[in-house]
Design an enzyme around this catalytic site. Structure first.
Site, PDB file in Angstrom:
ATOM      1  N   HIS A 166       0.828  -1.206   0.000  1.00 34.75           N
ATOM      2  CA  HIS A 166       0.000   0.000   0.000  1.00 34.75           C
ATOM      3  C   HIS A 166       0.863   1.257   0.000  1.00 34.75           C
ATOM      4  CE1 HIS A 166      -4.299  -1.347   1.017  1.00 34.75           C
ATOM      5  NE2 HIS A 166      -3.635  -2.416   0.622  1.00 34.75           N
ATOM      6  N   ASP A 167       1.987   1.223   0.664  1.00 37.17           N
ATOM      7  CA  ASP A 167       2.870   2.389   0.687  1.00 37.17           C
ATOM      8  C   ASP A 167       3.489   2.628  -0.682  1.00 37.17           C
ATOM      9  OD1 ASP A 167       4.335   4.529   1.992  1.00 37.17           O
ATOM     10  OD2 ASP A 167       6.104   3.261   1.787  1.00 37.17           O
TER      11      ASP A 167
END
Length: 276
Positions: free
Chosen positions: A68-69
């Site tokens: 997600h980052d």
């Protein structure tokens, strides 16, 4: 000084040793803190393993956190920042509300592809980050551990084409089992293991499940809709060591996406807030 380390990446690096590659982002290197803080990487690794030994769900959570980052604005650890009065943090955005494991990172101090996507959309998303088809397939193997919320795949069970039908590409026996777990199309509370074969083991069995049409998400099933992707899936089934080697390479490659180095970024004293 305590540095903000991207814990998930270091954790995985400790598990899957891959040789240095030419795609490493400029300014990144192994043993970065060798002189300024020689114990940094060992400290992160030891704290990570201490928590993982008590909570077997953490590895999957760390994998998801890194993914997600890296897929939003690059691997800049912005997913760790807390919201402020003037800015809503990434971790508080809808797709990230179910992320967890931030407390472990604090102790160590250190455009997301949708599970509903078809293959062409997935490949486009990965390509936009400098990742290829093989990276897409291999990194999908992270679904070998962890769970998925029912509302992210329930359409495949209850209303795939809008006529109250199931996804014909999903194994019917597996679909029947999933319907016993998920209460209905809008069930967002129940979770199901993403790998029906060995849900608590990081291995290559996810790919066997995909071949058996038991991939949980539509994005898992999509891996069988492209000939080259099918070939990579077949290769990953051959043995865990082949998968481990390819996964180490691909996650290292993903970990170099959009990294801020030199004066472009900062090493945060506290992972959850920018330096003042």
């Amino acid at each position: 000084m305590k540095a903000c380390l991207i814990l998930a990446f270091l954790f995985l690096s400790s598990c899957f040793q891959a040789p240095a590659a030419s795609h490493e982002a400029a300014g990144l290197r192994h043993n970065f803190y060798g002189k300024s803080c020689p114990c940094a990487e060992d400290t992160v690794r030891n704290i990570t393993w201490a928590h993982v030994s008590k909570n077997s769900a953490l590895p999957a959570k760390f994998l998801r956190m890194q993914f997600h980052d890296c897929f939003v604005r690059g691997c800049d650890a912005s997913i760790l920042l807390n919201s402020t009065a003037n800015s809503k943090a990434e971790k508080d955005a809808a797709p990230n509300l179910s992320l967890s494991g931030f407390d472990v990172i604090d102790e160590a101090n250190a455009n997301i592809p949708s599970p509903l996507s078809n293959f062409s959309t997935l490949l486009q998303n990965f390509s936009s980050k400098g990742l290829g088809l093989e990276d897409l397939v291999v990194l999908s193997g992270a679904h070998t551990i962890g769970v998925g919320h029912c509302n992210l795949f329930s359409k495949r069970l209850y209303n795939f084409t809008g006529k109250g039908d199931a996804d014909p590409s999903l194994d019917s026996t597996y679909a029947a089992f999933l319907r016993t777990q998920c209460k209905g199309p809008s069930d967002n509370a129940t979770v199901v293991a993403m790998d029906p074969l060995t849900p608590l083991s990081f291995d290559n069995r996810y790919f066997a499940a995909v071949q058996q049409h038991r991939g949980l998400f539509q994005s898992d099933a999509a891996l069988l809709t492209d000939a080259e992707s099918q070939r990579v899936v077949k290769e990953m089934v051959k043995g865990p060591h082949k998968f481990f080697a390819h996964f180490a390479h691909s996650i290292k490659k993903m970990g170099s996406v959009g990294v801020l180095t030199g004066n472009a970024g900062e090493i945060r004293k506290k992972c959850y807030v920018v330096n003042s």
